[in-house]
Design a protein around this motif. Sequence first.
Motif, PDB file in Angstrom:
ATOM      1  N   THR A 182       0.906  -0.999  -0.002  1.00 24.69           N
ATOM      2  CA  THR A 182      -0.027   0.008  -0.036  1.00 24.69           C
ATOM      3  C   THR A 182       0.858   1.249   0.012  1.00 24.69           C
ATOM      4  N   ARG A 183       0.413   2.269  -0.225  1.00 22.02           N
ATOM      5  CA  ARG A 183       1.102   3.542  -0.243  1.00 22.02           C
ATOM      6  C   ARG A 183       1.772   3.930   1.208  1.00 22.02           C
ATOM      7  N   LEU A 184       0.976   3.650   2.214  1.00 27.42           N
ATOM      8  CA  LEU A 184       1.609   3.782   3.571  1.00 27.42           C
ATOM      9  C   LEU A 184       2.617   2.803   4.000  1.00 27.42           C
ATOM     10  N   ALA A 233       0.242   8.484   7.020  1.00 29.98           N
ATOM     11  CA  ALA A 233      -0.980   7.978   6.961  1.00 29.98           C
ATOM     12  C   ALA A 233      -2.022   9.027   6.219  1.00 29.98           C
ATOM     13  N   ASP A 234      -1.731   9.976   5.891  1.00 28.87           N
ATOM     14  CA  ASP A 234      -2.752  11.139   5.508  1.00 28.87           C
ATOM     15  C   ASP A 234      -2.964  10.996   3.981  1.00 28.87           C
ATOM     16  N   GLU A 235      -3.885  10.065   3.553  1.00 29.90           N
ATOM     17  CA  GLU A 235      -4.223   9.635   2.312  1.00 29.90           C
ATOM     18  C   GLU A 235      -4.632  10.743   1.472  1.00 29.90           C
ATOM     19  N   ALA A 264      -2.002  13.177   0.551  1.00 29.52           N
ATOM     20  CA  ALA A 264      -1.168  12.650  -0.391  1.00 29.52           C
ATOM     21  C   ALA A 264      -1.691  12.682  -1.670  1.00 29.52           C
ATOM     22  N   GLU A 265      -2.762  12.409  -1.835  1.00 29.05           N
ATOM     23  CA  GLU A 265      -3.606  12.315  -3.075  1.00 29.05           C
ATOM     24  C   GLU A 265      -3.699  13.859  -3.721  1.00 29.05           C
TER      25      GLU A 265
END
Length: 226
Positions: free
Chosen positions: A143-145, A176-178, A181-182
């Motif tokens: 995953t990204r994280l 973890a700030d999705e 990040a997006e």
Amino acid sequence: MKAALKLLAVGMAALGSIGAAAPVQNWNVVVARTAWPSHVFGNPAAPVKLVEYVSYTCPHCAEFQIESEAPLRLNYIRSGKLSLEVRPMLRDAVDGTVALLAYCGPKDKFAINHSMFLRSQSKWITPMITANAAQRARWSTGTRLQRARAIATDFHFYEIMATRGYTRTMVDQCLADEALAERMAKASDAAVEAGVDHTPSFAINGQLLVGTDEWSVLQAQLAARM
């Protein structure tokens, strides 16, 4: 590097106290976050608005930070005549990880976080060359994280952030700030579509500058507008 960051922190604090005692606003202590997502330093109504597109893994960006930080703050931002907006450009997963860490915490922490990563880039970036195949695989799988945590471990970002008062838990929360990040990824894509093809790149009052990627060249263009 630590001495330079300490000097920056002391200088900003001193400038803030001077601004509080004097009738003239010291714009160096004013910072705002935008939806881009970016950070703007200085007077939001400044007649000259400078935008910097920066990559944390770009050696030229590190050089620019070292050369420009003091003169930009002391000669341009402090007076209120110029505002500086710093926009992260993500070239790879390492860039994305550092951008999240520079952004981590209250907005007032960004200036030194940002400066710290660029000024110490030559030290922490070594794994880009020395990492083994297994490490590189961890940066691009999962995953990204999971990828971000692997990068933070291999590049010693947890230790670097600890010098700024961040615990491992705090760092992991920022990684973890999705949503952030997006937003950063989409903003970087939009910048490329708008013509930003290298870092550092600059825009003044909405106009992207051509042939400008060094402080000496940018300084002459700023001086002409003051």
